[in-house]
Motif scaffolding. Structure first.
Motif, PDB file in Angstrom:
ATOM      1  N   ASP A 119       0.825  -1.209   0.000  1.00 41.07           N
ATOM      2  CA  ASP A 119       0.000   0.000   0.000  1.00 41.07           C
ATOM      3  C   ASP A 119       0.859   1.258   0.000  1.00 41.07           C
ATOM      4  O   ASP A 119       0.526   2.254  -0.652  1.00 41.07           O
ATOM      5  CB  ASP A 119      -0.924  -0.002   1.216  1.00 41.07           C
ATOM      6  CG  ASP A 119      -2.047  -1.008   1.097  1.00 41.07           C
ATOM      7  OD1 ASP A 119      -2.407  -1.357  -0.049  1.00 41.07           O
ATOM      8  OD2 ASP A 119      -2.565  -1.457   2.140  1.00 41.07           O
ATOM      9  N   ASP A 134      -6.405   6.596  -1.271  1.00 42.55           N
ATOM     10  CA  ASP A 134      -5.770   6.164  -0.030  1.00 42.55           C
ATOM     11  C   ASP A 134      -6.041   7.157   1.083  1.00 42.55           C
ATOM     12  O   ASP A 134      -6.287   6.788   2.227  1.00 42.55           O
ATOM     13  CB  ASP A 134      -4.260   6.031  -0.277  1.00 42.55           C
ATOM     14  CG  ASP A 134      -3.553   5.349   0.864  1.00 42.55           C
ATOM     15  OD1 ASP A 134      -4.161   4.493   1.518  1.00 42.55           O
ATOM     16  OD2 ASP A 134      -2.372   5.674   1.107  1.00 42.55           O
ATOM     17  N   PHE A 155     -10.232   7.147   1.670  1.00 43.68           N
ATOM     18  CA  PHE A 155     -10.863   5.939   2.196  1.00 43.68           C
ATOM     19  C   PHE A 155      -9.967   5.153   3.152  1.00 43.68           C
ATOM     20  O   PHE A 155     -10.368   4.087   3.613  1.00 43.68           O
ATOM     21  CB  PHE A 155     -11.292   5.030   1.033  1.00 43.68           C
ATOM     22  CG  PHE A 155     -12.239   5.693   0.081  1.00 43.68           C
ATOM     23  CD1 PHE A 155     -13.551   5.965   0.448  1.00 43.68           C
ATOM     24  CD2 PHE A 155     -11.814   6.077  -1.186  1.00 43.68           C
ATOM     25  CE1 PHE A 155     -14.423   6.580  -0.438  1.00 43.68           C
ATOM     26  CE2 PHE A 155     -12.684   6.703  -2.077  1.00 43.68           C
ATOM     27  CZ  PHE A 155     -13.986   6.957  -1.697  1.00 43.68           C
ATOM     28  N   ARG A 156      -8.772   5.663   3.441  1.00 43.55           N
ATOM     29  CA  ARG A 156      -7.862   5.024   4.378  1.00 43.55           C
ATOM     30  C   ARG A 156      -7.683   3.547   4.026  1.00 43.55           C
ATOM     31  O   ARG A 156      -7.960   2.654   4.818  1.00 43.55           O
ATOM     32  CB  ARG A 156      -8.341   5.202   5.812  1.00 43.55           C
ATOM     33  CG  ARG A 156      -8.561   6.652   6.201  1.00 43.55           C
ATOM     34  CD  ARG A 156      -8.815   6.833   7.685  1.00 43.55           C
ATOM     35  NE  ARG A 156      -7.626   6.490   8.443  1.00 43.55           N
ATOM     36  CZ  ARG A 156      -7.584   5.572   9.399  1.00 43.55           C
ATOM     37  NH1 ARG A 156      -8.679   4.876   9.689  1.00 43.55           N
ATOM     38  NH2 ARG A 156      -6.479   5.335  10.053  1.00 43.55           N
ATOM     39  N   LEU A 157      -7.214   3.315   2.819  1.00 42.44           N
ATOM     40  CA  LEU A 157      -7.060   1.956   2.327  1.00 42.44           C
ATOM     41  C   LEU A 157      -5.973   1.216   3.094  1.00 42.44           C
ATOM     42  O   LEU A 157      -4.955   1.792   3.473  1.00 42.44           O
ATOM     43  CB  LEU A 157      -6.728   1.970   0.830  1.00 42.44           C
ATOM     44  CG  LEU A 157      -7.750   2.660  -0.070  1.00 42.44           C
ATOM     45  CD1 LEU A 157      -7.248   2.685  -1.511  1.00 42.44           C
ATOM     46  CD2 LEU A 157      -9.104   1.965   0.018  1.00 42.44           C
ATOM     47  N   ARG A 203      -5.228  -2.959  -0.307  1.00 48.13           N
ATOM     48  CA  ARG A 203      -6.229  -2.400  -1.220  1.00 48.13           C
ATOM     49  C   ARG A 203      -5.676  -1.264  -2.072  1.00 48.13           C
ATOM     50  O   ARG A 203      -6.068  -1.104  -3.234  1.00 48.13           O
ATOM     51  CB  ARG A 203      -7.449  -1.931  -0.440  1.00 48.13           C
ATOM     52  CG  ARG A 203      -8.358  -3.072   0.020  1.00 48.13           C
ATOM     53  CD  ARG A 203      -9.515  -2.552   0.841  1.00 48.13           C
ATOM     54  NE  ARG A 203      -9.038  -2.020   2.116  1.00 48.13           N
ATOM     55  CZ  ARG A 203      -9.776  -1.282   2.937  1.00 48.13           C
ATOM     56  NH1 ARG A 203     -11.026  -0.983   2.601  1.00 48.13           N
ATOM     57  NH2 ARG A 203      -9.293  -0.859   4.079  1.00 48.13           N
ATOM     58  N   ALA A 204      -4.763  -0.453  -1.536  1.00 45.65           N
ATOM     59  CA  ALA A 204      -4.155   0.603  -2.345  1.00 45.65           C
ATOM     60  C   ALA A 204      -3.321  -0.010  -3.467  1.00 45.65           C
ATOM     61  O   ALA A 204      -3.331   0.472  -4.596  1.00 45.65           O
ATOM     62  CB  ALA A 204      -3.296   1.525  -1.475  1.00 45.65           C
ATOM     63  N   LEU A 244      -5.661  -1.326  -6.063  1.00 44.79           N
ATOM     64  CA  LEU A 244      -6.183  -0.232  -6.884  1.00 44.79           C
ATOM     65  C   LEU A 244      -5.160   0.165  -7.944  1.00 44.79           C
ATOM     66  O   LEU A 244      -5.523   0.419  -9.093  1.00 44.79           O
ATOM     67  CB  LEU A 244      -6.527   0.966  -6.005  1.00 44.79           C
ATOM     68  CG  LEU A 244      -7.032   2.220  -6.728  1.00 44.79           C
ATOM     69  CD1 LEU A 244      -8.305   1.922  -7.521  1.00 44.79           C
ATOM     70  CD2 LEU A 244      -7.284   3.349  -5.739  1.00 44.79           C
ATOM     71  N   MET A 284     -10.020  -6.125  -4.013  1.00 42.23           N
ATOM     72  CA  MET A 284     -10.521  -4.931  -3.330  1.00 42.23           C
ATOM     73  C   MET A 284     -11.909  -5.164  -2.750  1.00 42.23           C
ATOM     74  O   MET A 284     -12.213  -4.735  -1.630  1.00 42.23           O
ATOM     75  CB  MET A 284     -10.536  -3.738  -4.297  1.00 42.23           C
ATOM     76  CG  MET A 284      -9.174  -3.157  -4.587  1.00 42.23           C
ATOM     77  SD  MET A 284      -9.258  -1.591  -5.488  1.00 42.23           S
ATOM     78  CE  MET A 284      -9.843  -2.147  -7.080  1.00 42.23           C
ATOM     79  N   GLN A 305     -11.632  -7.410   0.371  1.00 40.19           N
ATOM     80  CA  GLN A 305     -11.042  -6.767   1.541  1.00 40.19           C
ATOM     81  C   GLN A 305     -11.793  -5.508   1.985  1.00 40.19           C
ATOM     82  O   GLN A 305     -11.341  -4.826   2.910  1.00 40.19           O
ATOM     83  CB  GLN A 305      -9.583  -6.396   1.237  1.00 40.19           C
ATOM     84  CG  GLN A 305      -8.664  -7.574   1.021  1.00 40.19           C
ATOM     85  CD  GLN A 305      -8.450  -8.383   2.288  1.00 40.19           C
ATOM     86  OE1 GLN A 305      -8.301  -7.834   3.373  1.00 40.19           O
ATOM     87  NE2 GLN A 305      -8.443  -9.700   2.151  1.00 40.19           N
ATOM     88  N   ARG A 306     -12.902  -5.191   1.353  1.00 41.61           N
ATOM     89  CA  ARG A 306     -13.590  -3.940   1.659  1.00 41.61           C
ATOM     90  C   ARG A 306     -14.043  -3.915   3.125  1.00 41.61           C
ATOM     91  O   ARG A 306     -14.394  -4.941   3.707  1.00 41.61           O
ATOM     92  CB  ARG A 306     -14.801  -3.750   0.740  1.00 41.61           C
ATOM     93  CG  ARG A 306     -15.967  -4.670   1.033  1.00 41.61           C
ATOM     94  CD  ARG A 306     -17.053  -4.545  -0.031  1.00 41.61           C
ATOM     95  NE  ARG A 306     -18.239  -5.318   0.297  1.00 41.61           N
ATOM     96  CZ  ARG A 306     -18.362  -6.620   0.118  1.00 41.61           C
ATOM     97  NH1 ARG A 306     -17.346  -7.302  -0.379  1.00 41.61           N
ATOM     98  NH2 ARG A 306     -19.485  -7.238   0.420  1.00 41.61           N
ATOM     99  N   ARG A 342      -7.670   0.166   8.396  1.00 38.26           N
ATOM    100  CA  ARG A 342      -6.247   0.187   8.079  1.00 38.26           C
ATOM    101  C   ARG A 342      -5.420  -0.339   9.241  1.00 38.26           C
ATOM    102  O   ARG A 342      -5.742  -0.132  10.408  1.00 38.26           O
ATOM    103  CB  ARG A 342      -5.805   1.614   7.741  1.00 38.26           C
ATOM    104  CG  ARG A 342      -4.295   1.749   7.580  1.00 38.26           C
ATOM    105  CD  ARG A 342      -3.890   3.129   7.150  1.00 38.26           C
ATOM    106  NE  ARG A 342      -4.278   3.346   5.774  1.00 38.26           N
ATOM    107  CZ  ARG A 342      -4.104   4.499   5.142  1.00 38.26           C
ATOM    108  NH1 ARG A 342      -3.606   5.530   5.778  1.00 38.26           N
ATOM    109  NH2 ARG A 342      -4.463   4.624   3.888  1.00 38.26           N
TER     110      ARG A 342
END
Length: 323
Positions: A128, A208, A211-213, A217-218, A221, A265, A268-269, A273
């Protein structure tokens, strides 16, 4: 007013400095690696990681990535090496250009995983922090393709068409009049991808921050955005490559890998974090597991926990100091 009829290409990609050849492609790759390390270091430390982690991981990830990139390039474009009149030994000539990003990411991830495991860092958390810097590195690396007069699309006469020269491998072929021989003008696929990568880096930084990935997830993306761009850019290309049912192998790769990234993604939604605790030795850096015996104390809540809408990576939200 004079209108630019076409984007020029360099007529030389290698300069001899005594016995040492200075290759533009190699310089662009090195510059991209340096940019990725600098950007990732700032993001990683801002998230609570230990200074120096990124460089230690890069020592493993970069060699693995270069080997993986070359392997994928040779497999996806085998004719210059194993086709009629090809030279198998040229498959080892990385300095001539030719690194497939899919192989570079896959094998580079193996190297990063080894280094992260040695330091007790979960690979998704590191990925990330890495994602925007990796996109910037890829954008810089595409300039190497420009110097090599490669990675262009179909012929076009658009104002931003790219002038491509007859090429020897290191420089343009020169005619009797002393001028480089023009092969034609084509879609600048290298430039399309360069701009797409920079735009994708900004999107990853924004998402990032917004949504504080976390939990990879970042990075996912990044993969999804890159694959979306690579898909349409690849359809413009006309250079020789392996095909399946008349479609370039890279098109299938982009579609499959992109869909897998989107699926990850979704899977893991909703996960919060990770909280990264600082540490210098293997096992002293952990995410989401609290302090361990002998580990450095966890990051203070002021830096580890960020209010919604704020930049969790500090520098990660700055326009373009970190991608």
């Amino acid at each position: 007013m004079t209108v630019l009829a076409a984007i020029p290409s360099p007529t030389q990609a290698v300069w001899e400095l005594g016995p040492f050849p200075l290759r533009a492609y190699a310089l662009c790759i090195i510059a991209g690696i340096v940019a990725a390390v600098v950007i990732t270091e700032r993001r990683w430390v801002a998230r609570g990681g230990a200074p120096g982690d990124v460089l230690d991981i890069a020592v493993w990830a970069v060699p693995f990535g270069i080997i993986g990139g070359r392997l994928y390039h040779v497999v996806s474009s085998p004719r210059p090496y194993f086709g009629e009149g090809g030279d198998p030994l040229r498959a080892l000539a990385i300095w001539e250009g030719g690194l497939g990003i899919w192989g570079a990411i896959a094998l580079g991830a193996v190297g990063a995983w080894i280094a992260c495991r040695r330091r007790g860092i979960p690979l998704p958390a590191f990925g990330d922090a890495l994602a925007p810097g990796l996109l910037v590195a890829q954008a810089i690396g595409r300039l190497g393709n420009w110097f090599n007069n490669e990675l262009y699309g179909r012929a076009t006469d658009l104002p931003w068409a790219l002038t491509v020269y007859e090429w020897t491998g290191t420089r343009a072929v020169v005619g009797a009049d002393g001028q480089p021989l023009v092969l034609g003008t084509f879609h600048p696929a290298f430039l399309y991808e360069l701009l797409w990568n920079l735009a994708a880096a900004l999107v990853v930084v924004w998402a990032d921050r917004r949504f504080r990935l976390g939990h990879g997830r970042a990075f996912a993306l990044y993969v999804a955005l890159y694959c979306a761009g690579r898909l349409w850019i690849e359809l413009l290309r006309t250079d020789p490559a392996e095909t399946i049912l008349g479609v370039r192998l890279n098109v299938y790769t982009a579609a499959v890998v992109g869909l897998l990234a989107v699926g990850y993604m979704v899977w893991q939604r909703g996960r919060p974090r990770e909280v990264i605790t600082r540490g210098r030795d293997a096992g002293d850096t952990a995410t989401g597991r609290g302090d361990r015996a002998g580990a450095a104390p966890a990051v203070a809540p002021a830096t580890a926990e960020v209010r919604d809408g704020e930049d969790p990576g500090g520098d990660g939200g700055r326009r373009h100091s970190d991608g």
